[in-house]
Design a protein around this motif. Structure first.
Motif, PDB file in Angstrom:
ATOM      1  N   TYR A   1       9.549   1.927   4.749  1.00 37.01           N
ATOM      2  CA  TYR A   1       9.702   2.740   5.396  1.00 37.01           C
ATOM      3  C   TYR A   1      10.816   3.838   5.167  1.00 37.01           C
ATOM      4  CZ  TYR A   1      10.178   5.562  10.150  1.00 37.01           C
ATOM      5  OH  TYR A   1      10.017   6.762  11.143  1.00 37.01           O
ATOM      6  N   TYR A   2      12.002   3.243   4.964  1.00 35.65           N
ATOM      7  CA  TYR A   2      12.822   4.261   4.530  1.00 35.65           C
ATOM      8  C   TYR A   2      12.759   4.569   2.698  1.00 35.65           C
ATOM      9  CZ  TYR A   2      15.397   3.202   8.757  1.00 35.65           C
ATOM     10  OH  TYR A   2      15.298   3.030  10.314  1.00 35.65           O
ATOM     11  N   ASN A   3      12.206   3.562   2.396  1.00 40.01           N
ATOM     12  CA  ASN A   3      11.452   4.571   0.797  1.00 40.01           C
ATOM     13  C   ASN A   3      10.777   5.793   1.309  1.00 40.01           C
ATOM     14  OD1 ASN A   3      13.415   1.846  -0.276  1.00 40.01           O
ATOM     15  ND2 ASN A   3      10.900   0.994  -0.936  1.00 40.01           N
ATOM     16  N   SER A   4       9.827   5.894   1.891  1.00 38.00           N
ATOM     17  CA  SER A   4       9.144   7.236   2.237  1.00 38.00           C
ATOM     18  C   SER A   4      10.432   8.022   2.408  1.00 38.00           C
ATOM     19  CB  SER A   4       8.184   6.727   3.147  1.00 38.00           C
ATOM     20  OG  SER A   4       7.281   5.298   3.495  1.00 38.00           O
ATOM     21  N   ILE A   5      11.002   7.990   3.690  1.00 40.32           N
ATOM     22  CA  ILE A   5      12.417   9.005   3.989  1.00 40.32           C
ATOM     23  C   ILE A   5      12.585   9.250   2.717  1.00 40.32           C
ATOM     24  CG2 ILE A   5      13.506   9.273   5.332  1.00 40.32           C
ATOM     25  CD1 ILE A   5      11.382   9.034   6.747  1.00 40.32           C
TER      26      ILE A   5
ATOM     27  N   ARG B   1       0.822  -1.610  -0.142  1.00 40.03           N
ATOM     28  CA  ARG B   1       0.045  -0.142   0.329  1.00 40.03           C
ATOM     29  C   ARG B   1       0.970   1.749  -0.339  1.00 40.03           C
ATOM     30  NH1 ARG B   1      -4.446  -1.032   4.513  1.00 40.03           N
ATOM     31  NH2 ARG B   1      -5.963  -2.796   3.204  1.00 40.03           N
ATOM     32  N   ILE B   2       2.045   1.250   0.485  1.00 39.08           N
ATOM     33  CA  ILE B   2       3.098   2.696   0.907  1.00 39.08           C
ATOM     34  C   ILE B   2       3.386   2.792  -0.827  1.00 39.08           C
ATOM     35  CG2 ILE B   2       4.860   3.151   2.112  1.00 39.08           C
ATOM     36  CD1 ILE B   2       2.575   3.377   3.423  1.00 39.08           C
ATOM     37  N   THR B   3       4.114   1.651  -1.178  1.00 42.63           N
ATOM     38  CA  THR B   3       4.654   1.523  -2.703  1.00 42.63           C
ATOM     39  C   THR B   3       3.962   2.372  -3.308  1.00 42.63           C
ATOM     40  OG1 THR B   3       6.195  -0.928  -2.091  1.00 42.63           O
ATOM     41  CG2 THR B   3       5.670   0.411  -4.138  1.00 42.63           C
ATOM     42  N   LYS B   4       2.384   1.878  -3.652  1.00 43.75           N
ATOM     43  CA  LYS B   4       1.445   2.296  -4.702  1.00 43.75           C
ATOM     44  C   LYS B   4       1.235   3.710  -4.307  1.00 43.75           C
ATOM     45  CE  LYS B   4      -0.448  -2.746  -5.074  1.00 43.75           C
ATOM     46  NZ  LYS B   4      -1.745  -3.310  -5.122  1.00 43.75           N
ATOM     47  N   LEU B   5       0.998   4.268  -3.277  1.00 46.82           N
ATOM     48  CA  LEU B   5       0.234   5.584  -3.022  1.00 46.82           C
ATOM     49  C   LEU B   5       2.064   6.673  -3.520  1.00 46.82           C
ATOM     50  CD1 LEU B   5      -1.098   5.300   0.748  1.00 46.82           C
ATOM     51  CD2 LEU B   5      -2.106   6.231  -1.693  1.00 46.82           C
ATOM     52  N   ILE B   6       2.975   6.208  -2.985  1.00 49.12           N
ATOM     53  CA  ILE B   6       4.117   6.430  -3.402  1.00 49.12           C
ATOM     54  C   ILE B   6       4.643   7.012  -4.733  1.00 49.12           C
ATOM     55  CG2 ILE B   6       6.543   6.923  -3.104  1.00 49.12           C
ATOM     56  CD1 ILE B   6       6.797   6.141  -0.208  1.00 49.12           C
TER      57      ILE B   6
END
Length: 305
Positions: free
Chosen positions: A235-239, A176-181
């Motif tokens: 998490y660190y991909n989001s950072i 989900r995080i990857t798709k949103l980013i």
């Protein structure tokens, strides 16, 4: 895309039978559908609760509570026989015979109060030590067979035959995080880092941290666990996304952004949850279930509580 608005009109005669277990909360209700400013004729409404009503959740909980009482009234084991969260329900039984008995209780209650369960969204899991091909594993609700599944999502947590499926749960959150980013990548290049940081705090971080207090103890028990690596990477991909792809040392970037490194954040959330968890009563349903699974390491020098 057609935008529409449903308006519910609570008419003159509100039902006075608002006691617990009553099948009717309101009487003589009507509704109209408005599409692009054009309103349909009013239609009578004979079931369901008004949408967007602040009392709807409270009234539903009062109504459904009698079923929960019936399912748990003869419970003698430590863990509860049923857990309810609004209209999401789960029955916990040591064997199929007991499970079918509880389902019969739910069926009789539903017939008395004109409630229908959605079989298509239901499923039942068998313990790992039970052979799923035996005829005794068939369970029925309203004379309909409940599908046998090997994983089931309850309150957005994925369960398998052995308990919480930590790898699948982490993969779900990470994807989900990857798709949103990725969806925001094409337009977020022109955003200031503070805008991306606010999006992370409000949307991405709560989504990523959901069920983290359950996943982190699994990492302490099993250091090479895949679930931890998936969330750590997300998490660190989001950072890196917040910093515009230039966060080669994410720990330092976290400090500059006023964020905790992922492991420190996991320790913080798990510690808070554990402290609250140990102060609950012995008959707390969640405590009964997690204690039986040895959910949290009894002692660990790496984690400060």
């Amino acid at each position: 895309m057609v935008t529409s608005q449903v308006r519910i009109e609570e008419t003159r005669n509100a039902s006075t039978s608002a006691s617990i277990g009553s099948p009717l909360i309101y009487a003589d209700m009507s509704y109209a559908l408005v599409v692009y400013g054009t309103q349909s004729q009013y239609q009578s409404r004979i079931k369901d609760l008004p949408q967007n009503s602040p009392l709807a959740a409270i009234l539903f909980n009062r109504f459904i509570n009698s079923l929960l009482d019936q399912l748990n009234q003869n419970k003698r084991l430590e863990s509860p026989a049923a857990l309810f969260f609004a209209d999401d329900r789960v029955i916990i039984a040591p064997n199929c015979h007991q499970a079918q008995y509880l389902l019969n209780v739910a069926t009789n209650w539903a017939v008395n109060y004109s409630i229908i369960f959605n079989i298509q969204k239901s499923g039942h899991l068998l313990p790992q030590n039970v052979v799923s091909s035996t005829s005794t594993s068939h369970l029925y609700l309203h004379d309909q067979q409940i599908p046998l599944v090997f994983s089931y999502k309850y309150l957005r947590v994925i369960f398998a035959r052995t308990g919480v499926d930590y790898s699948a749960q982490a993969a779900l959150l990470g994807s989900r995080i990857t798709k949103l980013i990725n969806a925001m990548m094409s337009v977020s290049d022109t955003w200031y880092p503070c805008i991306r940081l606010n999006i992370f705090k409000v949307i991405l971080s709560p989504m990523l941290e959901y069920s983290l207090p359950l996943i982190f103890p699994e990492h302490l028990r099993n250091r090479p666990s895949v679930s931890w690596k998936i969330l750590h990477t997300a998490y660190y991909n989001s950072i890196k996304w917040i910093a515009g792809g230039n966060a080669n040392r994410p720990h330092i970037t976290c400090n500059l952004l006023g964020l905790l490194p992922f492991k420190d954040r996991a320790i913080q959330l798990s510690g808070r949850f554990y402290q609250h968890f140990t102060k609950t009563k012995d008959n707390n349903p969640l405590r009964c279930i997690l204690d039986s699974r040895d959910w949290y390491p009894k002692s660990n020098s790496r984690v400060k509580l």
